[in-house]
Design a protein around this motif. Structure first.
Motif, PDB file in Angstrom:
ATOM      1  N   ASN A  62     -98.778  -2.274 110.683  1.00 36.25           N
ATOM      2  CA  ASN A  62     -98.898  -3.729 110.626  1.00 36.25           C
ATOM      3  C   ASN A  62     -97.911  -4.401 111.572  1.00 36.25           C
ATOM      4  O   ASN A  62     -98.233  -5.416 112.207  1.00 36.25           O
ATOM      5  N   ARG A  86    -100.640  -8.299 118.829  1.00 40.13           N
ATOM      6  CA  ARG A  86    -101.434  -9.536 118.704  1.00 40.13           C
ATOM      7  C   ARG A  86    -100.715 -10.717 119.327  1.00 40.13           C
ATOM      8  O   ARG A  86    -101.334 -11.557 120.001  1.00 40.13           O
ATOM      9  N   GLN A  87     -99.411 -10.807 119.101  1.00 39.79           N
ATOM     10  CA  GLN A  87     -98.656 -11.917 119.687  1.00 39.79           C
ATOM     11  C   GLN A  87     -98.653 -11.838 121.209  1.00 39.79           C
ATOM     12  O   GLN A  87     -98.745 -12.860 121.900  1.00 39.79           O
ATOM     13  N   ALA A 135    -106.351  -7.318 115.608  1.00 39.17           N
ATOM     14  CA  ALA A 135    -105.870  -7.434 114.225  1.00 39.17           C
ATOM     15  C   ALA A 135    -106.909  -6.900 113.246  1.00 39.17           C
ATOM     16  O   ALA A 135    -106.564  -6.238 112.252  1.00 39.17           O
ATOM     17  N   GLU A 162     -98.996  -6.737 114.741  1.00 37.48           N
ATOM     18  CA  GLU A 162     -98.534  -8.111 114.930  1.00 37.48           C
ATOM     19  C   GLU A 162     -97.874  -8.286 116.292  1.00 37.48           C
ATOM     20  O   GLU A 162     -98.072  -9.317 116.966  1.00 37.48           O
TER      21      GLU A 162
END
Length: 797
Positions: free
Chosen positions: A780, A787-788, A707, A784
């Protein structure tokens, strides 16, 4: 049992409700603001792709005082307001009896009412040749000239009228004479603010009849200083060039006209000539034949032939039926007997430039009768098969086709490019209002290669000004990616290494001291960084370029030598205390020593290997000694490197300086959030500190680290002032780190002050904003998602 005060509970619940409402309203306002911004930029950019629009103003009206078919027609439409009722619309036509007739057209807002077509002025052309006519007053719409005037010259009739440009016409008379006439329609306002229109048909040049007969074809064009050039094709297929110049007697102030005649080379082939045309300034003559051949003559300013070229334009032998020079005086529009419209201009092949076919435009149902170029842009009006087509030359876009019930025999195009007029075979008037303010924009021209005038092959180009604007967005998008990639290659390793060291290896006290300092760096205005790069760092790097590349070798060597020496002294207690979190105290001087060695060796290496100037060596013959290939050629090319002071290396360091604090801060937080128990467990099982870092801490913190990198990436993509001041603003596609570039954000900053409101450039800049927004949104979103997934794999940290 404790007693609960209900008033306190009510107060707490009330505050919770207020907080919930405030947070909800704030969230809705933020989301609504983002959506509103998206809507605004999309609203401003969407008209770029709107289709061309036309509305018929007159459909088959009879023309007053025109008993015989008009030999040529034209129109001028001046929009004085938002309603057509306030517009000034004037049509004109050449009659066979030797006059120009002007009609005022009043268009009603109610489509059920018929438009009014009224003759307001009749201008006899040959009357200008009579000396007494020079004493007549200029006639306007408020003072129409008497329609029944007659002079001896009017007995000669017009046999042919050919359009030479938007408002200039070649008139051939029945007695063999030739005239060049310019039609002027000028709206004016008097002292009381009332609109008045003046009409005139000026005689620019005149050639008397020849004793040995009349030419088959002729074209004429005006030149600077009041002269003209006329090319004539005689029945024996000889081409004659007449160059007329006006000279002023410096003593008396009188002017005299001098005419020089010369014979040109014969037209190509042996078939009849079917089309002739000068370019706009008369420096070139084009001739087309019945069997698809083209001839071109280039002239010097004094009318001498500089170059002559013949070629086969169409291998299938279809006739060249219409020729016209396009706005800008570079390209040639060619119409043929099968209704095809094509564009030609010079392409360099070796040492010579040759006329070559570039692209095809619209195809008519019948042969192309006439081509009329716009006086403002690259739009072309062509007629064929009784219909009219409007096309844009640069991108090959077909704008629209106008086809009334009856075939058109004469067409005209307004100088402002907003109206088209036609006369059908029943001698009735047709008039259309035309609008396409962004004809030069298509998806293909924005994102694919286009063959522009003056270039030898198709390419991506951005140039917002000039006769042929180039609106390719790929160099701008490429510049944004280039700036971001170079900056991240510089910033990401330094920021992540610093975060790892501060969060895991150094002392807590040093971490508490250094992190606020780095975060304060993120608040430094980007304009200050750009200013320092522009005025200090870029000249410094250019002066010490060899030392910079030398440091890439000396710093690692010095560092390795120091580590070898450190192995001998690390057994001492003071050395062990340094290794407990104070390594930077000894590594900083080591790095400075490596840089100092590079600065000392750089000038000597430059003198010994590169003749004292590395930048010049890269650009000239020394480059060929390396025989570059593969990736090296892809980055730098094989013809040498042009070093620009404002380049990608400079931007990478400056932009990286702005991105490092963001990546460092977020990555440090992610690493510091890993519980100490995981580190202790790993060390208790026998892992070293490095093994613990790479096998336990970094994987667990990977969602936060990723991130941090993506946030820094988004910061670099959207940066404006640093790249605006330090990137050179050169919109080119070149991976070389020594060249400048232009990004989407910088392009908006550079071009917006010069963009007219509502114009093509104005809306293209909003399109750049849309692309920039979509890019950051996609990045972005991707960040995300990744990242998840990393959180699911490595835990909740």
């Amino acid at each position: 049992m404790a007693v609960i005060d209900k008033s306190v509970l009510r107060r707490v619940h009330r505050r919770d409700r207020w907080a919930r409402w405030v947070i909800t309203i704030g969230g809705v306002v933020v989301i609504g603001s983002v959506i509103a911004i998206i809507a605004v930029i999309l609203y401003e950019a969407a008209p770029l792709f709107a289709p061309a629009r036309s509305s018929i103003l007159v459909d088959g009206a009879e023309l007053p005082d025109l008993a015989e078919p008009a030999l040529a027609v034209g129109v001028d439409l001046v929009e004085l307001g938002q309603h057509l009722s306030s517009a000034s619309i004037t049509a004109y036509g050449f009659s066979a009896d030797g006059a120009v007739l002007f009609w005022d057209i009043a268009v009603a807002e109610d489509r059920r009412e018929r438009p009014s077509v009224k003759l307001v002025y009749r201008k006899p052309l040959r009357a200008q040749a009579v000396p007494a006519a020079a004493e007549s007053k200029e006639t306007s719409a408020s003072e129409p000239a008497p329609a029944g005037s007659s002079t001896p010259a009017q007995a000669v009739r017009l046999s042919e009228v050919a359009r030479m440009s938007a408002s200039r016409y070649l008139c051939r008379w029945s007695d063999g004479g030739t005239s060049l006439v310019q039609v002027d329609i000028t709206p004016r306002f008097d002292e009381k603010g009332r609109r008045n229109v003046s009409y005139d048909a000026k005689l620019l040049a005149e050639l008397p009849a020849e004793k040995n007969g009349a030419p088959l074809r002729e074209v004429i064009c005006g030149t600077e200083g009041g002269g003209f050039r006329c090319a004539r094709l005689w029945p024996d297929r000889r081409l004659e060039l007449i160059v007329a110049s006006v000279r002023e007697n410096m003593l008396t102030g009188e002017t005299e006209e001098q005419k020089d005649r010369s014979w040109l080379a014969d037209p190509p082939g042996d078939r009849p000539v079917t089309a002739m045309a000068f370019n706009q300034d008369g420096s070139r003559l084009f001739v087309g034949t019945e069997d698809g051949r083209l001839g071109r003559w280039d002239f010097t300013p004094d009318g001498k032939v500089r170059r002559h070229e013949n070629m086969i334009a169409f291998g299938d032998g279809r006739a060249v039926t219409a020729l016209s020079s396009v706005y800008g005086n570079v390209s040639l529009a060619v119409g043929d007997g099968e209704g095809r419209l094509s564009i030609w201009f010079d392409v360099r092949e070796g040492d010579q430039a040759h006329l070559r076919h570039i692209r095809n435009l619209y195809t008519h149902a019948g042969k192309v009768d006439a081509i009329i170029p716009s006086q403002r842009d690259k739009t072309l009006l062509s007629s064929g098969g009784g219909a009219v087509s409007l096309d844009y030359m640069t991108n090959g876009r077909h704008l629209l086709t106008l086809a009334p019930d009856r075939p058109l025999v004469q067409v005209g195009y307004s100088p402002r490019g907003n109206a088209v007029i036609g006369i059908d075979n029943g001698n009735c008037l047709h008039l259309w209002k035309f609008s396409c303010p962004h004809a030069d924009v298509t998806l293909a021209s924005l994102f694919t290669k286009v063959h522009y005038e003056g270039y030898d092959q198709p390419d991506h180009k951005w140039q917002s000004s000039g006769d042929e604007p180039k609106h390719g967005l790929m160099p701008i998008i490429f510049g944004s990616l280039k700036a971001t990639i170079y900056a991240m290659l510089f910033a990401a390793p330094l920021a992540l290494a610093s975060a790892v060291y501060v969060s895991y290896f150094t002392t807590p006290g040093f971490r508490r001291s250094i992190k606020p300092i780095v975060e304060i760096m993120a608040a430094l205005p980007s304009v200050v960084i750009g200013f320092l790069i522009l005025l200090w760092f870029a000249p410094f790097l250019a002066r010490w370029l060899t030392s910079f590349f030398t440091s890439l070798v000396t710093v690692p060597i010095v560092f390795v030598l120091f580590l070898s020496l450190w192995q001998a002294v690390r057994r001492f207690d003071w050395a062990k205390r340094i290794e407990g979190g104070y390594e930077f105290l000894v590594l900083a001087p080591v790095l400075c020593l490596g840089v100092a060695a590079a600065m000392a060796l750089g000038p000597r290496i430059e003198d010994a290997l590169f003749g004292g100037d590395l930048r010049q060596w890269l650009f000239t013959a020394g480059w060929t000694q390396l025989k570059p290939h593969g990736l090296w050629t892809a980055l730098f090319g094989s013809k040498g490197v042009q070093y620009e002071q404002l380049n990608a290396l400079v931007v990478a360091m400056g932009l990286g300086f702005a991105v490092i604090p963001i990546i460092f801060s977020l990555a440090d937080d992610a690493l510091s959030n890993i519980p100490h128990s995981m580190t202790a467990a790993s060390l208790a099982l026998g892992a070293s500190r490095w093994q613990t870092l790479w096998r336990v801490i970094v994987p667990s913190a990977s969602p936060g680290i990723f991130a941090a990198i993506m946030v820094g990436f988004g910061r670099a993509v959207g940066e404006t002032m640093i790249v605006f001041m330090a990137a050179g603003n050169t919109p080119i596609i070149d991976m070389s780190p020594f060249n400048g570039f232009r990004t989407l954000a910088a392009n908006i900053a550079v071009e917006m002050p010069e963009a007219p409101f509502g114009g093509t450039l104005f809306r293209l800049l909003f399109l750049c904003a849309v692309i920039l927004f979509c890019t950051t949104f996609a990045l972005n979103t991707l960040a995300e998602v990744v990242r998840q997934r990393l959180r699911k794999r490595f835990g909740r940290y």
